[in-house]
Scaffold this active site. Structure first.
Site, PDB file in Angstrom:
ATOM      1  N   SER A 199       0.863  -1.171   0.000  1.00  0.00           N
ATOM      2  CA  SER A 199       0.000   0.000   0.000  1.00  0.00           C
ATOM      3  C   SER A 199       0.902   1.223   0.000  1.00  0.00           C
ATOM      4  CB  SER A 199      -0.917  -0.008   1.229  1.00  0.00           C
ATOM      5  OG  SER A 199      -1.820   1.071   1.172  1.00  0.00           O
ATOM      6  N   ARG A 200       0.268   2.407   0.014  1.00  0.00           N
ATOM      7  CA  ARG A 200       1.078   3.635   0.003  1.00  0.00           C
ATOM      8  C   ARG A 200       1.393   4.128   1.411  1.00  0.00           C
ATOM      9  NH1 ARG A 200      -2.268   6.712  -4.717  1.00  0.00           N
ATOM     10  NH2 ARG A 200      -3.962   5.763  -3.534  1.00  0.00           N
ATOM     11  N   HIS A 232      -2.986   2.091 -13.369  1.00  0.00           N
ATOM     12  CA  HIS A 232      -2.619   0.783 -13.909  1.00  0.00           C
ATOM     13  C   HIS A 232      -1.354   0.808 -14.754  1.00  0.00           C
ATOM     14  CE1 HIS A 232      -6.856  -1.232 -13.429  1.00  0.00           C
ATOM     15  NE2 HIS A 232      -6.282  -0.925 -12.286  1.00  0.00           N
ATOM     16  N   LYS A 255      -8.867  -4.964 -14.830  1.00  0.00           N
ATOM     17  CA  LYS A 255      -9.497  -4.274 -15.933  1.00  0.00           C
ATOM     18  C   LYS A 255     -10.168  -2.992 -15.403  1.00  0.00           C
ATOM     19  CE  LYS A 255     -13.256  -5.547 -14.062  1.00  0.00           C
ATOM     20  NZ  LYS A 255     -13.810  -4.446 -13.267  1.00  0.00           N
TER      21      LYS A 255
END
Length: 333
Positions: free
Chosen positions: A36-37, A79, A97
């Site tokens: 995660s960030r 992405h 997607k």
């Protein structure tokens, strides 16, 4: 014994949690790291899915030498950036997607994967489910004759504040990219490449499409009629109609556990086709099969089709005037 494939998950949202759960049901899969960030989010997600290594940055996961393949579960605006980072670090990639924001970004990611000789796949999980595979097998066998039409809808009520990713243009919000990709991808899967598309959309106050309808013509004949909405809970069914009958994927066609065959002459049949675990298992199994075999892409979701579908989405967005920041980057490139 088959080679164990060590997975990392980049992102901590609902879809990341679904994949973490799915990997428990995949023989030979090990979830070894998440990212995660922030340290807090990484620790929380890692504890939830029992991942031993919990990285506080996406780059740290990309650089983790103990990871073979990374599943990218961030918002679609990230992405391309995330996939390029993971591929540059030598990792195989399965990317949620829609694959990227536009075809230019998709081309860049695919080119790097080919250059690095790494496996890369768009995570269109519905294609890999047993019911969908069985429907395609039945069509190929001539069970409903020559396919001429496909109808599909998908819709839910997005009761979210305007800053939520589904409604926020800065995060790639809108129905087409988030859920319209499902009927679009499935239409191409069953009827072949798209040669023409016509799109209409209703835009919401944040400037993204809240619902859209689109019609497709396919190479070799056949047409599709599709709808996606964030305003209504639609039946979410898919029907493939041929000259001798039809096949239905009823109720949540993106996650079917059975299909219905309705021949013009003959009895209606229900074919059970249960999926393993929560269904995301099957795309993970396909990715692992390809990685073990040294394949750069999956024949069920090949690079060329990912590019073609992103190109169709670009055309659809142009038809309704839906522009994202990533498109300005395209113009400047």
């Amino acid at each position: 014994m088959e080679q164990v494939i060590r997975w990392g998950i980049l992102g901590t949202g609902k879809i990341a949690q679904a994949m973490a759960a799915a990997l428990r049901d995949v023989p030979g899969a090990q979830l070894v790291a998440v990212a995660s960030r922030t340290p807090e989010s990484a620790e929380r997600f890692g504890a939830l899915c029992d991942a031993p290594r919990r990285h506080a940055s996406y780059q740290a996961l990309a650089d983790d030498a103990g990871v073979d393949v990374i599943y990218i579960a961030t918002p679609h605006t990230l992405h391309a950036e995330n996939a390029l980072m993971c591929l540059a670090a030598g990792k195989h990639v399965v990317c949620e997607k829609p694959f990227t924001m536009n075809v230019r970004e998709a081309q860049g990611v695919i080119e790097l994967a080919r250059e690095k000789k790494l496996f890369l796949m768009e995570a269109m999980w519905s294609r890999f489910l047993p019911a969908v595979q069985e429907a395609r097998r039945l069509i190929a066998s001539g069970a409903i004759g020559q396919v001429q039409q496909l109808q599909a809808d998908i819709g839910f009520v997005a009761n979210f504040p305007p800053e939520h990713r589904l409604l926020n243009p800065a995060l790639g919000g809108g129905a087409l990219l988030d859920i319209g990709i499902y009927p679009l991808s499935m239409a191409a899967f069953f009827l072949g490449p798209v040669t023409q598309v016509r799109t209409l959309a209703e835009m919401g106050p944040t400037g993204v499409d809240e619902q859209a309808v689109f019609s497709l013509l396919h190479e070799g004949g056949g047409s599709s009629s599709c709808a996606c909405s964030m305003r209504v809970l639609s039946p979410t069914e898919l029907t493939i109609t041929g000259t001798l009958g039809r096949i239905r994927l009823p109720g949540r066609f993106y996650k079917p556990n059975h299909l219905i065959i309705e021949p013009m002459d003959g009895e209606r049949r229900v074919v059970d086709a249960p999926f393993i675990g929560n269904g995301y298992t099957h795309e993970a199994m396909e990715a692992m099969r390809c990685i073990r075999a040294g394949l750069p892409e999956s024949p069920l979701m090949p690079h060329a089709e990912t590019l073609a579908l992103m190109d169709v989405l670009d055309t659809m967005r142009a038809q309704v005037g839906l522009v994202y920041d990533a498109d300005h980057a395209t113009a400047a490139a």
